[in-house]
Write a protein that holds these residues in place. Structure first.
Motif, PDB file in Angstrom:
ATOM      1  N   TRP A   3      -9.049 -51.706  15.803  1.00 36.06           N
ATOM      2  CA  TRP A   3      -8.901 -50.400  15.177  1.00 36.06           C
ATOM      3  C   TRP A   3     -10.144 -49.535  15.355  1.00 36.06           C
ATOM      4  O   TRP A   3     -10.042 -48.340  15.626  1.00 36.06           O
ATOM      5  N   ALA A   7     -10.178 -45.876  16.856  1.00 34.22           N
ATOM      6  CA  ALA A   7     -10.532 -44.739  16.004  1.00 34.22           C
ATOM      7  C   ALA A   7     -11.619 -43.888  16.652  1.00 34.22           C
ATOM      8  O   ALA A   7     -11.590 -42.655  16.563  1.00 34.22           O
ATOM      9  N   PHE A  10      -9.906 -41.913  19.387  1.00 32.16           N
ATOM     10  CA  PHE A  10      -9.095 -40.848  18.813  1.00 32.16           C
ATOM     11  C   PHE A  10      -9.974 -39.713  18.299  1.00 32.16           C
ATOM     12  O   PHE A  10      -9.667 -38.531  18.481  1.00 32.16           O
ATOM     13  N   CYS A  11     -11.090 -40.067  17.655  1.00 31.92           N
ATOM     14  CA  CYS A  11     -12.033 -39.076  17.135  1.00 31.92           C
ATOM     15  C   CYS A  11     -12.526 -38.172  18.259  1.00 31.92           C
ATOM     16  O   CYS A  11     -12.558 -36.945  18.126  1.00 31.92           O
ATOM     17  N   GLN A  14      -9.793 -35.789  19.426  1.00 24.83           N
ATOM     18  CA  GLN A  14      -9.513 -34.720  18.476  1.00 24.83           C
ATOM     19  C   GLN A  14     -10.605 -33.657  18.472  1.00 24.83           C
ATOM     20  O   GLN A  14     -10.342 -32.491  18.197  1.00 24.83           O
ATOM     21  N   VAL A  26     -11.110 -35.346   9.705  1.00 28.86           N
ATOM     22  CA  VAL A  26     -10.728 -36.479  10.553  1.00 28.86           C
ATOM     23  C   VAL A  26     -11.698 -37.637  10.364  1.00 28.86           C
ATOM     24  O   VAL A  26     -11.282 -38.794  10.218  1.00 28.86           O
ATOM     25  N   LEU A  30     -10.676 -41.351   8.973  1.00 34.44           N
ATOM     26  CA  LEU A  30     -10.888 -42.531   9.803  1.00 34.44           C
ATOM     27  C   LEU A  30     -11.830 -43.521   9.130  1.00 34.44           C
ATOM     28  O   LEU A  30     -11.647 -44.739   9.239  1.00 34.44           O
ATOM     29  N   LEU A 122      -3.758 -39.498   9.677  1.00 29.90           N
ATOM     30  CA  LEU A 122      -3.445 -40.846  10.116  1.00 29.90           C
ATOM     31  C   LEU A 122      -2.150 -40.860  10.928  1.00 29.90           C
ATOM     32  O   LEU A 122      -2.021 -41.598  11.917  1.00 29.90           O
ATOM     33  N   ALA A 125      -2.906 -39.837  14.337  1.00 29.42           N
ATOM     34  CA  ALA A 125      -3.549 -40.949  15.042  1.00 29.42           C
ATOM     35  C   ALA A 125      -2.518 -41.958  15.543  1.00 29.42           C
ATOM     36  O   ALA A 125      -2.629 -42.476  16.659  1.00 29.42           O
ATOM     37  N   TYR A 128      -0.805 -40.586  18.519  1.00 31.61           N
ATOM     38  CA  TYR A 128      -1.725 -40.707  19.650  1.00 31.61           C
ATOM     39  C   TYR A 128      -1.685 -42.129  20.212  1.00 31.61           C
ATOM     40  O   TYR A 128      -1.693 -42.326  21.432  1.00 31.61           O
ATOM     41  N   ALA A 129      -1.632 -43.114  19.319  1.00 32.41           N
ATOM     42  CA  ALA A 129      -1.572 -44.511  19.746  1.00 32.41           C
ATOM     43  C   ALA A 129      -0.296 -44.799  20.528  1.00 32.41           C
ATOM     44  O   ALA A 129      -0.308 -45.533  21.521  1.00 32.41           O
ATOM     45  N   ASN A 138       5.445 -45.547  15.944  1.00 32.11           N
ATOM     46  CA  ASN A 138       4.650 -45.073  14.819  1.00 32.11           C
ATOM     47  C   ASN A 138       5.021 -45.885  13.569  1.00 32.11           C
ATOM     48  O   ASN A 138       6.160 -45.872  13.139  1.00 32.11           O
TER      49      ASN A 138
END
Length: 210
Positions: A3, A7, A10-11, A14, A26, A30, A122, A125, A128-129, A138
Motif C-alpha cells: 500500500w 500511495a 498515486f500521490c 494526483q 490527499v 493517504l 480514497l 485512489a 486509479y488502482a 474497486n
C-alpha cells in the motif's frame, strides 16, 4: 506492490492535476489510510510523529527527500510494515480501514465532512488502482462504507439578494485602498458562484508546499 508504494505513486500522479489545497487533503487521507494498513501498530513512534512524517514528507512530492533523520526512520519502518494491496480484497479489512478513517487521532469521531472528503479521495485512489491493474475492482462500491450524512441545503434567507449585493459591492468599490480590485474579486464570487477552493486568492498560486 504494498500500500505504501502505491500511495506514493498515486500521490505523485494526483499532484499534476490538483490544486495546493487539494494536495493537502490527499496527503492527509493517504496518511490516515496508511496507518490503518500497517501490519503492526507504530508503537515505537509517537502517533503524531508518524502522521507528520507521512503527511509532510512521504505524501508531499516536493519535500519527500527533505525528511529529517527521525522522519526518514519512520518512513522506512512504514514502508517495511505496510500491507500489500491484496488487503483491499478482504471485505473485513476494508471495513476496518473505513472505521479507522472516521476516528481522529485523539479517539473522538471525525467531522462528517472530513470523513466524506477522505473517503472520496480514497475512492479516487481505488479507481486509479483499477486503471493501472493493481486491483481487479474497486473495493469501495457505491453504498458501502458511506460517510455520515451532511446537509448541503442552503437557507435562502441567509443569502444576499440582488439589491443588497449591489449596494455592498458599490460600497466596496469606493473604498480608498484597493476598492476597485476587491470589487472585481467579490463581484466575481457573487455573480459567477465558484466553489470555495476556486474563490481563494491563493488557489493555484504555488504557496502550498504539498
Amino acid at each position: 506492490m504494498n500500500w505504501y508504494a502505491f500511495a506514493v505513486q498515486f500521490c505523485d500522479a494526483q499532484r499534476r492535476r490538483t490544486s495546493g489545497s487539494n494536495r493537502k487533503n490527499v496527503s492527509k487521507a493517504l496518511a490516515a489510510t496508511t496507518i490503518a494498513l500497517l501490519r503492526t501498530p507504530a508503537s515505537t513512534f509517537k502517533a503524531v510523529g508518524v502522521r507528520t512524517a507521512l503527511r509532510e514528507f512521504a505524501f508531499n512530492t516536493r519535500r519527500r527527500e527533505e525528511a529529517p533523520p527521525e522522519g526518514a526512520v519512520i518512513l522506512k519502518w512504514v514502508e517495511r510494515n505496510a500491507l500489500s494491496m491484496a488487503a483491499w480484497e478482504d471485505p473485513a479489512k476494508v471495513d476496518e480501514v473505513l472505521r479507522a478513517l472516521s476516528i481522529r487521532l485523539d479517539g473522538t469521531p471525525a467531522a462528517a465532512s472530513s470523513v466524506k472528503r477522505t473517503r472520496r479521495i480514497l475512492n479516487v485512489a481505488m479507481e486509479y488502482a483499477v486503471t493501472h491493474r493493481v486491483l481487479r475492482s474497486n473495493p469501495l462500491p457505491k453504498g458501502r462504507g458511506t460517510a455520515p450524512k451532511t446537509s448541503s441545503a442552503v437557507d435562502k434567507r441567509s443569502l444576499l439578494n440582488a439589491v443588497q449585493a449591489a449596494r455592498l459591492l458599490g460600497w466596496i468599490r469606493h473604498r480608498p485602498r484597493g476598492g476597485e480590485r476587491l470589487h472585481a474579486f467579490f463581484a466575481t464570487m457573487y455573480y459567477a458562484g465558484p466553489r470555495p477552493e476556486e474563490s481563494r486568492s491563493d488557489a493555484g498560486g504555488g504557496r502550498s508546499s504539498a
